[in-house]
Design a protein around this motif. Structure first.
Motif, PDB file in Angstrom:
ATOM      1  N   GLU A   1       9.953  -0.404  -5.841  1.00 48.29           N
ATOM      2  CA  GLU A   1       9.676  -0.461  -4.406  1.00 48.29           C
ATOM      3  C   GLU A   1       8.424   0.343  -4.057  1.00 48.29           C
ATOM      4  O   GLU A   1       7.579  -0.104  -3.286  1.00 48.29           O
ATOM      5  N   ARG A   2       8.320   1.547  -4.631  1.00 45.50           N
ATOM      6  CA  ARG A   2       7.150   2.404  -4.386  1.00 45.50           C
ATOM      7  C   ARG A   2       5.883   1.720  -4.918  1.00 45.50           C
ATOM      8  O   ARG A   2       4.856   1.709  -4.241  1.00 45.50           O
TER       9      ARG A   2
ATOM     10  N   LYS B   1       5.324  -1.527  -5.352  1.00 46.58           N
ATOM     11  CA  LYS B   1       4.997  -2.669  -4.486  1.00 46.58           C
ATOM     12  C   LYS B   1       4.362  -2.191  -3.180  1.00 46.58           C
ATOM     13  O   LYS B   1       3.376  -2.764  -2.705  1.00 46.58           O
ATOM     14  N   LYS B   2       4.888  -1.116  -2.616  1.00 47.17           N
ATOM     15  CA  LYS B   2       4.351  -0.565  -1.372  1.00 47.17           C
ATOM     16  C   LYS B   2       2.901  -0.115  -1.570  1.00 47.17           C
ATOM     17  O   LYS B   2       2.033  -0.436  -0.756  1.00 47.17           O
ATOM     18  N   TYR B   3       2.634   0.626  -2.664  1.00 44.63           N
ATOM     19  CA  TYR B   3       1.272   1.075  -2.952  1.00 44.63           C
ATOM     20  C   TYR B   3       0.344  -0.118  -3.175  1.00 44.63           C
ATOM     21  O   TYR B   3      -0.743  -0.177  -2.618  1.00 44.63           O
ATOM     22  N   ARG B   4       0.788  -1.062  -4.005  1.00 51.40           N
ATOM     23  CA  ARG B   4      -0.040  -2.223  -4.333  1.00 51.40           C
ATOM     24  C   ARG B   4      -0.363  -3.031  -3.082  1.00 51.40           C
ATOM     25  O   ARG B   4      -1.507  -3.409  -2.849  1.00 51.40           O
ATOM     26  N   ASP B   5       0.658  -3.288  -2.268  1.00 55.99           N
ATOM     27  CA  ASP B   5       0.446  -4.087  -1.060  1.00 55.99           C
ATOM     28  C   ASP B   5      -0.451  -3.387  -0.051  1.00 55.99           C
ATOM     29  O   ASP B   5      -1.184  -4.040   0.688  1.00 55.99           O
ATOM     30  N   ALA B   6      -0.427  -2.067  -0.028  1.00 58.42           N
ATOM     31  CA  ALA B   6      -1.315  -1.319   0.872  1.00 58.42           C
ATOM     32  C   ALA B   6      -2.772  -1.424   0.412  1.00 58.42           C
ATOM     33  O   ALA B   6      -3.687  -1.404   1.235  1.00 58.42           O
TER      34      ALA B   6
ATOM     35  N   PRO C   1      -2.565  -6.800  -1.022  1.00 60.86           N
ATOM     36  CA  PRO C   1      -1.325  -7.570  -1.151  1.00 60.86           C
ATOM     37  C   PRO C   1      -1.488  -8.874  -1.940  1.00 60.86           C
ATOM     38  O   PRO C   1      -0.496  -9.440  -2.385  1.00 60.86           O
TER      39      PRO C   1
END
Length: 146
Positions: free
Chosen positions: A108-109, A111-116, A119
């Motif tokens: 989850e962390r 994906k959050k970093y990557r999408d920021a 995306p």
């Protein structure tokens, strides 16, 4: 090294045959100087390299403090690290560079970093690629793994 204004070297850069060693030196130097910014030393990736080498973070920090050049740290590292065959080292290097999240929370962390950052880069699944992307280094697009 001031990591508040510059990035550490990519973990993909090899020093003395080891990926991540150059980056770990940069982060350790920044911690010693009080200029690490948001970077963490020792982080989990640092600990993986240290464990593989059979060295503690305290020993590594002392060696970096005593050796102002990469050459000095590398000379110490070669002497202090557990010996590994070239094949073992290459296998470990590849595994570290391919390493992705290891738990649902880590995923989850990640994906959050990557999408920021971008995306559209769902092809990025390894921490090494995510770091390079975040720090502005080129990361080739990969075909999704089925």
């Amino acid at each position: 090294m001031d990591l508040r204004t510059a990035f550490p070297r990519s973990m993909k850069e090899k020093l003395s045959g080891y990926v991540h060693l150059a980056r770990m030196i940069d982060k350790c130097r920044a911690v010693l100087a009080g200029t690490e910014g948001e970077y963490i030393y020792p982080c989990p990736m640092d600990e993986r390299l240290l464990d593989f080498a059979g060295i503690t973070s305290e020993q590594f920090t002392a060696a970096v403090k005593a050796n102002p050049t990469d050459e000095g740290v590398v000379a110490w590292f070669r002497q202090a690290a557990k010996p590994h065959s070239p094949a073992e080292l290459e296998q470990w290097n590849r595994a570290l560079l391919r390493r992705g999240p290891s738990s649902p929370e880590s995923a989850e962390r990640f994906k959050k970093y990557r999408d920021a950052i971008d995306p559209s880069r769902s092809d990025i699944t390894a921490w090494s690629d995510l770091q390079d992307l975040e720090e502005g280094r080129p990361v080739p697009r990969r075909e999704p793994v089925a």
